[in-house]
Design a protein around this motif. Structure first.
Motif, mmCIF file in Angstrom:
data_model
loop_
_atom_site.group_PDB
_atom_site.id
_atom_site.type_symbol
_atom_site.label_atom_id
_atom_site.label_comp_id
_atom_site.label_asym_id
_atom_site.label_seq_id
_atom_site.Cartn_x
_atom_site.Cartn_y
_atom_site.Cartn_z
ATOM 1 N N LEU A 175 0.818 -1.216 0.000
ATOM 2 C CA LEU A 175 0.000 0.000 0.000
ATOM 3 C C LEU A 175 0.850 1.263 0.000
ATOM 4 O O LEU A 175 0.327 2.356 -0.207
ATOM 5 N N GLY A 176 2.140 1.124 0.288
ATOM 6 C CA GLY A 176 3.023 2.285 0.334
ATOM 7 C C GLY A 176 2.779 3.183 1.532
ATOM 8 O O GLY A 176 2.961 4.399 1.446
ATOM 9 N N ILE A 177 2.342 2.591 2.656
ATOM 10 C CA ILE A 177 2.058 3.390 3.850
ATOM 11 C C ILE A 177 2.658 2.710 5.083
ATOM 12 O O ILE A 177 3.055 1.547 5.050
ATOM 13 N N THR A 178 2.695 3.468 6.170
ATOM 14 C CA THR A 178 3.144 2.961 7.457
ATOM 15 C C THR A 178 2.070 3.239 8.497
ATOM 16 O O THR A 178 1.520 4.338 8.545
ATOM 17 N N LEU A 179 1.775 2.237 9.318
ATOM 18 C CA LEU A 179 0.813 2.401 10.401
ATOM 19 C C LEU A 179 1.554 2.468 11.723
ATOM 20 O O LEU A 179 2.463 1.678 11.972
ATOM 21 N N LYS A 180 1.151 3.400 12.580
ATOM 22 C CA LYS A 180 1.717 3.511 13.919
ATOM 23 C C LYS A 180 0.824 2.746 14.885
ATOM 24 O O LYS A 180 -0.389 2.945 14.921
ATOM 25 N N LEU A 181 1.431 1.882 15.673
ATOM 26 C CA LEU A 181 0.634 1.057 16.574
ATOM 27 C C LEU A 181 -0.090 1.895 17.620
ATOM 28 O O LEU A 181 -1.160 1.511 18.084
ATOM 29 N N ARG A 182 0.445 3.030 17.985
ATOM 30 C CA ARG A 182 -0.255 3.856 18.972
ATOM 31 C C ARG A 182 -1.573 4.378 18.409
ATOM 32 O O ARG A 182 -2.501 4.671 19.172
ATOM 33 N N GLU A 183 -1.685 4.487 17.091
ATOM 34 C CA GLU A 183 -2.940 4.895 16.470
ATOM 35 C C GLU A 183 -3.877 3.693 16.309
ATOM 36 O O GLU A 183 -5.080 3.793 16.527
ATOM 37 N N VAL A 184 -3.316 2.550 15.931
ATOM 38 C CA VAL A 184 -4.132 1.336 15.768
ATOM 39 C C VAL A 184 -4.777 0.943 17.093
ATOM 40 O O VAL A 184 -5.933 0.510 17.130
ATOM 41 N N PHE A 185 -4.033 1.127 18.199
ATOM 42 C CA PHE A 185 -4.520 0.702 19.508
ATOM 43 C C PHE A 185 -4.967 1.876 20.382
ATOM 44 O O PHE A 185 -5.069 1.742 21.596
ATOM 45 N N ALA A 186 -5.270 3.014 19.749
ATOM 46 C CA ALA A 186 -5.705 4.199 20.498
ATOM 47 C C ALA A 186 -6.960 3.891 21.315
ATOM 48 O O ALA A 186 -7.926 3.314 20.813
ATOM 49 N N LYS A 187 -6.927 4.233 22.603
ATOM 50 C CA LYS A 187 -8.045 4.102 23.542
ATOM 51 C C LYS A 187 -8.408 2.640 23.864
ATOM 52 O O LYS A 187 -9.456 2.383 24.453
ATOM 53 N N VAL A 188 -7.543 1.705 23.484
ATOM 54 C CA VAL A 188 -7.784 0.309 23.826
ATOM 55 C C VAL A 188 -7.277 0.054 25.245
ATOM 56 O O VAL A 188 -6.158 0.418 25.588
ATOM 57 N N LYS A 189 -8.112 -0.565 26.055
ATOM 58 C CA LYS A 189 -7.723 -0.928 27.418
ATOM 59 C C LYS A 189 -7.348 -2.401 27.422
ATOM 60 O O LYS A 189 -8.203 -3.274 27.235
ATOM 61 N N PHE A 190 -6.068 -2.666 27.640
ATOM 62 C CA PHE A 190 -5.594 -4.042 27.628
ATOM 63 C C PHE A 190 -5.807 -4.674 28.996
ATOM 64 O O PHE A 190 -5.568 -4.051 30.024
ATOM 65 N N THR A 191 -6.254 -5.912 29.001
ATOM 66 C CA THR A 191 -6.448 -6.667 30.229
ATOM 67 C C THR A 191 -5.167 -7.421 30.542
ATOM 68 O O THR A 191 -4.712 -8.200 29.693
ATOM 69 N N PRO A 192 -4.557 -7.199 31.694
ATOM 70 C CA PRO A 192 -3.316 -7.900 32.014
ATOM 71 C C PRO A 192 -3.518 -9.416 31.971
ATOM 72 O O PRO A 192 -4.561 -9.929 32.366
#
Length: 199
Positions: A175-192
């Motif tokens: 696709l000729g693009i780069t994704l930042k993981l902080r944007e992909v996972f924005a506002k996601v609350k991870f369960t330990p």
């Protein structure tokens, strides 16, 4: 999403007729129809973030990102399924004039869950590898900020790259693009992860 419940045995034409009238989505393979499970908050948020980031970065290109509402057919195997996100570049090929079943995705993305992970990594990926246009397949965790990227090589083999951590990035060469993981996972609350208890 995963195959979770055997519903009926139908022809593809019968499946499509019923599916287009149904309020819920089902996958289809080899005459069998499988109801799809609902997703979690994290699953929905990650998929929405991905679609939003892709739309933004692909705006000036001939590539289009679709959410899970668009069905994909693997012509070589007959699987009809709903990826969490799919991207197609250039001419878009559809099964028929309903334009609700894509035949030539460039990138397919699945957000993993406990009930779908084995299927998404195994049998479903086997099907996806039969799509000639598909260059990259992403498996996105909802338990931690991590994306596994499978890339088709010129010899037909697939190589794996991984991006982990909110500061990481992942480059989608097709696709000729780069994704930042902080944007992909924005506002996601991870369960330990739970510690293993001794018995």
């Amino acid at each position: 999403m995963a195959l979770v419940q055997n519903v009926a045995r139908l022809s593809e034409a019968e499946y499509l007729r019923l599916e287009r009238e149904a309020e819920t989505r089902s996958e289809y393979f080899d005459g069998e129809v499988f109801a799809m499970a609902g997703g979690t908050r994290a699953h929905s948020l990650i998929a929405t973030n991905l679609a939003g980031e892709l739309r933004s970065r692909l705006e000036a290109t001939d590539c289009v990102a679709y959410n899970t509402d668009l069905r994909v057919k693997v012509e070589a195997t007959g699987l009809l399924t709903y990826p969490d996100v799919s991207v197609v570049c250039g001419e878009q090929r559809f099964l028929d004039d309903q334009e609700d079943t894509l035949l030539n995705p460039t990138v397919i993305i699945e957000v993993l869950s406990d009930s779908t992970e084995a299927y998404d990594r195994g049998k479903k990926f086997e099907h996806y590898r039969h799509i000639p246009s598909c260059c990259e397949y992403l498996l996105v965790s909802q338990k931690e900020p991590r994306i596994e990227q499978f890339i088709r090589q010129p010899d037909g083999q697939w190589t794996l790259k991984e991006a982990a951590g909110l500061s990481a990035e992942i480059k989608l060469s097709s696709l000729g693009i780069t994704l930042k993981l902080r944007e992909v996972f924005a506002k996601v609350k991870f369960t330990p992860a739970r510690l293993r208890t001794r018995t």
